[in-house]
Design an enzyme around this catalytic site. Structure first.
Site, mmCIF file in Angstrom:
data_model
loop_
_atom_site.group_PDB
_atom_site.id
_atom_site.type_symbol
_atom_site.label_atom_id
_atom_site.label_comp_id
_atom_site.label_asym_id
_atom_site.label_seq_id
_atom_site.Cartn_x
_atom_site.Cartn_y
_atom_site.Cartn_z
ATOM 1 N N GLU A 87 34.518 46.285 46.197
ATOM 2 C CA GLU A 87 34.938 47.952 46.329
ATOM 3 C C GLU A 87 35.172 48.299 44.582
ATOM 4 O O GLU A 87 35.405 49.540 44.538
ATOM 5 C CB GLU A 87 36.488 47.668 46.939
ATOM 6 C CG GLU A 87 37.600 47.439 46.119
ATOM 7 C CD GLU A 87 37.836 45.605 46.063
ATOM 8 O OE1 GLU A 87 38.718 45.165 45.354
ATOM 9 O OE2 GLU A 87 37.082 45.178 46.496
ATOM 10 N N CYS A 146 37.903 38.284 47.885
ATOM 11 C CA CYS A 146 38.773 37.567 47.044
ATOM 12 C C CYS A 146 39.631 36.376 47.715
ATOM 13 O O CYS A 146 39.344 35.594 48.244
ATOM 14 C CB CYS A 146 39.196 38.299 45.934
ATOM 15 S SG CYS A 146 39.947 37.701 44.353
ATOM 16 N N HIS A 168 34.968 41.409 44.039
ATOM 17 C CA HIS A 168 35.702 42.760 44.577
ATOM 18 C C HIS A 168 34.722 43.548 44.869
ATOM 19 O O HIS A 168 34.310 44.536 43.746
ATOM 20 C CB HIS A 168 36.583 43.109 43.750
ATOM 21 C CG HIS A 168 38.027 42.325 43.940
ATOM 22 N ND1 HIS A 168 39.145 42.795 44.666
ATOM 23 C CD2 HIS A 168 38.471 41.301 43.340
ATOM 24 C CE1 HIS A 168 40.069 41.996 44.468
ATOM 25 N NE2 HIS A 168 39.849 40.918 43.689
#
Length: 255
Positions: free
Chosen positions: A229, A132, A227
């Protein structure tokens, strides 16, 4: 098919588990007034999903709080791979623009530190993943610009949205994720003019650049606008870990 396997205990024979797992540094940020127990103090913070994703992908996670930019090269020299995490908007002066009213307040110390980390990783050919804001900083570090506001790439305030991302065939990203995939996203800025030596390796349905990388013959560098994660797909992080496994450790590292 989305790859969600936890490889931490299953890839030891390939060198990415056990004592030889690569050390992956992840940038963090300083926040005032963090609270835990009876304490309210400045803290170096990073959402736990970042180190957990590194671990699930077969790496060892090391958190890198902001430091003097002159120490970036020595820091990167001790790493096998580097992740620049998401966060606030990059200050527009970094890419020669006036701030849009919708651009967030500057995080100058973090900008300086993370730009220095990126430059050090590029110079040392250490595998690098920008997430990002990290992708945006990578683009800025190489002379690119950012679009300061666009709609439709974030959920409601504080909630990640999702949207499909399509890889560009023949790219490093496509090798890791060959199909159109739904990704978790929360951003209102994006790449404008590509930085020197970067090409777009994935797009959203509206044409927004969603991943950037140098040509395949260059050393392993990838930026993604979403993202990973926040999802279950480990393939992007695993690709970094695999690249870092083949990177020679710095002189201060032993395995």
């Amino acid at each position: 098919m989305t790859d969600t396997a936890d490889t931490t205990d299953t890839v030891g024979e390939t060198g990415t588990a056990g004592p030889g797992r690569p050390l992956i540094g992840v940038s963090t940020y300083l926040e005032p007034g963090a609270r835990w127990g009876v304490w309210e103090l400045e803290a170096a913070l990073l959402p736990a999903r970042y180190p957990r994703l590194v671990q699930r992908a077969g790496g060892l996670a090391a958190l890198l709080p902001p430091d003097a930019p002159r120490r970036a090269a020595a820091t990167v020299a001790r790493l096998d791979g580097l992740v620049i995490a998401g966060g606030p908007d990059v200050e527009p002066v970094r890419y020669g623009a006036e701030p849009d009213p919708r651009t967030g307040p500057p995080a100058r110390a973090r900008d300086a530190w993370e730009l220095a980390l990126i430059e050090a990783a590029l110079a040392a050919r250490v595998p690098l993943l920008g997430i990002c804001r990290g992708m945006q900083l990578l683009n800025v570090a190489l002379g690119g610009t950012l679009v300061q506001h666009l709609d439709g790439h974030a959920g409601t305030v504080g909630v990640f949205g999702t949207h499909p991302v399509t890889p560009v065939p023949g790219t490093r990203y496509a090798a890791a994720v060959p199909e159109t995939a739904s990704v978790p996203a929360y951003h209102h800025q994006a790449v404008g003019r590509l930085g020197s030596g970067l090409l777009a390796s994935a797009h959203a349905s509206d044409g927004t650049i969603e991943a950037v990388e140098p040509p395949p013959a260059a050393h392993w560098v990838l930026g993604v606008q979403w993202h990973p994660e926040m999802g279950e797909d480990v393939r992007v992080m695993r690709a970094l870990v695999e690249a870092a496994t083949g990177h020679p450790a710095g002189p201060a590292r032993t395995t």
